[in-house]
Design a protein around this motif. Structure first.
Motif, PDB file in Angstrom:
ATOM      1  N   VAL A 101      -0.409   0.607  -2.921  1.00 22.03           N
ATOM      2  CA  VAL A 101       0.821   1.165  -3.492  1.00 22.03           C
ATOM      3  C   VAL A 101       0.869   0.938  -4.999  1.00 22.03           C
ATOM      4  O   VAL A 101       1.223   1.845  -5.777  1.00 22.03           O
ATOM      5  CB  VAL A 101       2.063   0.551  -2.811  1.00 22.03           C
ATOM      6  CG1 VAL A 101       3.341   0.965  -3.545  1.00 22.03           C
ATOM      7  CG2 VAL A 101       2.142   0.976  -1.356  1.00 22.03           C
ATOM      8  N   LEU A 102       0.503  -0.257  -5.435  1.00 19.68           N
ATOM      9  CA  LEU A 102       0.529  -0.551  -6.872  1.00 19.68           C
ATOM     10  C   LEU A 102      -0.498   0.289  -7.628  1.00 19.68           C
ATOM     11  O   LEU A 102      -0.250   0.702  -8.767  1.00 19.68           O
ATOM     12  CB  LEU A 102       0.279  -2.039  -7.106  1.00 19.68           C
ATOM     13  CG  LEU A 102       1.345  -3.002  -6.562  1.00 19.68           C
ATOM     14  CD1 LEU A 102       1.001  -4.441  -6.895  1.00 19.68           C
ATOM     15  CD2 LEU A 102       2.731  -2.650  -7.081  1.00 19.68           C
ATOM     16  N   THR A 150       8.282   4.598  -0.827  1.00 21.03           N
ATOM     17  CA  THR A 150       6.913   4.797  -0.352  1.00 21.03           C
ATOM     18  C   THR A 150       6.924   5.145   1.131  1.00 21.03           C
ATOM     19  O   THR A 150       7.887   4.912   1.850  1.00 21.03           O
ATOM     20  CB  THR A 150       6.063   3.535  -0.549  1.00 21.03           C
ATOM     21  OG1 THR A 150       6.593   2.473   0.247  1.00 21.03           O
ATOM     22  CG2 THR A 150       6.056   3.117  -2.006  1.00 21.03           C
ATOM     23  N   SER A 151       5.802   5.698   1.568  1.00 20.36           N
ATOM     24  CA  SER A 151       5.604   6.000   2.981  1.00 20.36           C
ATOM     25  C   SER A 151       4.173   5.655   3.327  1.00 20.36           C
ATOM     26  O   SER A 151       3.277   5.772   2.482  1.00 20.36           O
ATOM     27  CB  SER A 151       5.877   7.487   3.251  1.00 20.36           C
ATOM     28  OG  SER A 151       5.447   7.851   4.553  1.00 20.36           O
ATOM     29  N   ARG A 157      -3.190   6.282   4.393  1.00 19.89           N
ATOM     30  CA  ARG A 157      -3.045   5.801   3.023  1.00 19.89           C
ATOM     31  C   ARG A 157      -1.596   5.991   2.597  1.00 19.89           C
ATOM     32  O   ARG A 157      -0.936   6.955   2.998  1.00 19.89           O
ATOM     33  CB  ARG A 157      -3.962   6.579   2.072  1.00 19.89           C
ATOM     34  CG  ARG A 157      -5.437   6.385   2.344  1.00 19.89           C
ATOM     35  CD  ARG A 157      -5.906   5.002   1.914  1.00 19.89           C
ATOM     36  NE  ARG A 157      -5.779   4.840   0.475  1.00 19.89           N
ATOM     37  CZ  ARG A 157      -5.958   3.675  -0.160  1.00 19.89           C
ATOM     38  NH1 ARG A 157      -6.216   2.585   0.542  1.00 19.89           N
ATOM     39  NH2 ARG A 157      -5.851   3.587  -1.452  1.00 19.89           N
ATOM     40  N   PRO A 158      -1.073   5.107   1.768  1.00 14.69           N
ATOM     41  CA  PRO A 158       0.329   5.250   1.368  1.00 14.69           C
ATOM     42  C   PRO A 158       0.522   6.410   0.399  1.00 14.69           C
ATOM     43  O   PRO A 158      -0.424   6.887  -0.231  1.00 14.69           O
ATOM     44  CB  PRO A 158       0.625   3.911   0.683  1.00 14.69           C
ATOM     45  CG  PRO A 158      -0.699   3.473   0.149  1.00 14.69           C
ATOM     46  CD  PRO A 158      -1.707   3.924   1.165  1.00 14.69           C
ATOM     47  N   ASN A 396       9.005   4.129  10.650  1.00 12.31           N
ATOM     48  CA  ASN A 396       7.916   5.047  10.974  1.00 12.31           C
ATOM     49  C   ASN A 396       6.573   4.375  10.753  1.00 12.31           C
ATOM     50  O   ASN A 396       6.305   3.855   9.662  1.00 12.31           O
ATOM     51  CB  ASN A 396       8.007   6.309  10.119  1.00 12.31           C
ATOM     52  CG  ASN A 396       9.244   7.127  10.432  1.00 12.31           C
ATOM     53  OD1 ASN A 396       9.760   7.056  11.540  1.00 12.31           O
ATOM     54  ND2 ASN A 396       9.713   7.894   9.479  1.00 12.31           N
ATOM     55  N   VAL A 397       5.743   4.381  11.777  1.00 15.51           N
ATOM     56  CA  VAL A 397       4.412   3.782  11.703  1.00 15.51           C
ATOM     57  C   VAL A 397       3.381   4.863  11.979  1.00 15.51           C
ATOM     58  O   VAL A 397       3.525   5.633  12.935  1.00 15.51           O
ATOM     59  CB  VAL A 397       4.257   2.635  12.723  1.00 15.51           C
ATOM     60  CG1 VAL A 397       2.859   2.029  12.644  1.00 15.51           C
ATOM     61  CG2 VAL A 397       5.320   1.559  12.486  1.00 15.51           C
ATOM     62  N   TYR A 398       2.363   4.929  11.135  1.00 12.50           N
ATOM     63  CA  TYR A 398       1.331   5.942  11.273  1.00 12.50           C
ATOM     64  C   TYR A 398       0.082   5.329  11.882  1.00 12.50           C
ATOM     65  O   TYR A 398      -0.519   4.416  11.306  1.00 12.50           O
ATOM     66  CB  TYR A 398       1.028   6.578   9.921  1.00 12.50           C
ATOM     67  CG  TYR A 398       2.180   7.366   9.390  1.00 12.50           C
ATOM     68  CD1 TYR A 398       3.146   6.755   8.578  1.00 12.50           C
ATOM     69  CD2 TYR A 398       2.354   8.707   9.708  1.00 12.50           C
ATOM     70  CE1 TYR A 398       4.225   7.467   8.099  1.00 12.50           C
ATOM     71  CE2 TYR A 398       3.430   9.427   9.225  1.00 12.50           C
ATOM     72  CZ  TYR A 398       4.369   8.805   8.419  1.00 12.50           C
ATOM     73  OH  TYR A 398       5.444   9.517   7.959  1.00 12.50           O
TER      74      TYR A 398
END
Length: 492
Positions: A101-102, A150-151, A157-158, A396-398
């Motif tokens: 994410v960063l 974020t998602s 991948r985020p 939500n989990v992918y």
């Protein structure tokens, strides 16, 4: 209170405007801590100066790895005053997730708690360190985007969902969530999720007070409603289940007389649970919202409408929606299912921009992958939240993200993660792992391997080892078949 921000008022000016009129009023509570408008205004001035000195600037993201707290709200407004976009992240993110994410967001500054182990890893600074300067006012600033949630993303991948709106007030969110000026709101979930962030901040923009739960507790939620005269509360159905599970004599201790609206979203609400809440609190107080963080379009529904359209998530309230079949042809017949596509009302600016992903689009309409059907009255019914996405306790989990971590194990050939029913969280994660017959590995070994690579809510509750391929002759994984084979037998 005479001040109310007009449309387009800079968010950076909100604390000062209310401090001038109701400075001693508490704007945020979290645990034992409180923050008045004057404290928010002066404190965010100090932290904003610290952010600017650390490199924050207009057009840049500032990552806030902070739990629900008064410091978090103070830091958000400091970002606005520095002209930066706040991005609230979970301080419990695993290193690999956080790094990804960063890398995407390239934040100018990372802010976390002073005693956090992330201080050294991310070169983060604390709110206390940033707030050591002067509290006098800064030059007005407007961030180019007011939020950057974020998602996990369907690719494993985020992605970052950068709001298309600059850091100014808008009636959009208050109209959508029906939040009034001066509301007393209770936010029960972490602000690193989009809906809690939006509703908490919208309440504050309109001069209300927000109580943030630092950790969800069923009875504490009811207690806080009575103690603070809460008028508006956000829940997810998992929380509703846990409140319902309290003994009747415990629930009956609390009057909840101040409460005018209970909103739920983030996961499907079982019909039996919704009926219980309507019977308990009255249909007029129960509201539901369906829509994505992208906010192109969505539905809302009050309880009395739901009783006439049981199972629906409502009519389209903003933007536009339509259903397409697999060939891309629009479905107009009631009761026929298709993939839900959305767009903003023509002539309306874009509501978001992805960083790290591309939208799934057809001719200007985009899809989040949800399937549904409309009835003859235009009410939407969701069939699958997503063919692969699993909603666990409102989050939500992918599967792709978990599967990518699983196949990093040297004795895992392939893996498929599915959701199985759970009475508490709606779904539980079950991993089906293909290993060689001679592999010397156990489910406990694999669980230990994942621990440290994934956040706790992404760890499978159960792991099943198999020695046959999980793909069919065409090389496809048939998730629905794998799930159907493992579904419990219906009770009789």
């Amino acid at each position: 209170m005479t001040f109310l921000p007009v449309e387009g008022f800079p968010l950076s000016g909100i604390p000062g405007a209310y401090a001038a009129e109701i400075g001693d009023t508490v704007v945020v509570r979290a645990g034992a801590d409180t923050l008045t408008w004057t404290e928010l205004h002066r404190g965010s001035n100090r932290v904003a100066r610290g952010l600017l000195a650390a490199g924050a600037a207009t057009g840049r993201i500032v990552a806030l790895l902070l739990p629900n707290s008064t410091d978090l709200v103070l830091a958000v407004f400091a970002c606005y005053k520095a002209g930066a976009t706040p991005q609230v992240l979970s301080p419990r993110m695993r290193p690999a997730e956080l790094d990804a994410v960063l890398e995407l967001g390239d934040p100018a500054v990372v802010v976390t708690e002073a005693d956090s182990s992330l201080v050294d890893r991310t070169r983060a600074v604390s709110v206390e360190e940033l707030g050591a300067g002067q509290s006098d006012d800064l030059e007005p600033a407007i961030a180019t985007s007011w939020k950057a949630p974020t998602s996990g993303g369907s690719t494993g991948r985020p992605k970052i969902i950068l709001s298309g709106r600059p850091a100014v007030t808008s009636s959009f969110d208050s109209d959508m969530w029906r939040i009034d000026a001066g509301e007393e709101a209770l936010i029960t979930a972490p602000l690193h999720h989009n809906a809690p962030f939006v509703t908490a901040l919208t309440t504050i923009f309109l001069g209300g007070s927000v109580t943030l739960l630092t950790r969800f507790d069923a009875e504490q939620t009811l207690s806080a409603i009575d103690e603070y005269g809460v008028t508006w509360v956000y829940l997810v159905p998992t929380m509703m289940r846990r409140i319902t599970a309290l003994p009747d004599e415990v629930r009956d201790t609390y009057s909840l007389a101040s409460l005018r609206a209970v909103w739920h979203c983030a996961e499907p609400c079982p019909v039996w649970l919704k009926r219980k809440w309507i019977d308990w609190l009255g249909a007029e107080r129960i509201w539901e919202l369906y829509g994505g963080t992208e906010a192109e379009a969505g539905c809302t529904l009050r309880g009395d409408e739901w009783t006439r359209h049981v199972g629906s998530v409502g009519k389209v309230t903003w933007g536009q929606m339509k259903l397409l079949d697999p060939e891309g042809t629009e479905i107009t017949e009631p009761g026929v299912s298709g993939e839900i596509y959305m767009r903003v009302t023509p002539g309306t600016p874009a509501t978001y921009r992805y960083i790290g992903s591309e939208a799934t689009t057809r001719d200007g309409w985009s899809s989040l992958g949800d399937m549904g059907r409309f009835d003859a009255d235009g009410y939407l019914y969701l069939l699958d939240r997503r063919s692969d996405m699993i909603t666990v306790g409102g989050v939500n989990v992918y599967p792709a993200e978990i599967e990518a971590a699983l196949v990093e194990h040297e004795q895992v050939l392939t893996a498929v993660v599915i959701g199985l029913p759970d009475t508490d969280t709606g779904n539980r994660l079950h991993a089906i792992v293909h290993t060689p017959r001679q592999a010397d590995v156990t489910p406990d070994d694999i669980h230990a391997f994942l621990d440290g690579r994934l956040s706790r809510h992404k760890l499978p509750r159960s792991i099943e080892l198999v020695h046959d391929s999980l793909r069919d002759a065409a090389g496809k994984v048939r998730r629905s078949e794998l799930r159907a084979e493992r579904m419990p037998e219906p009770s009789r």
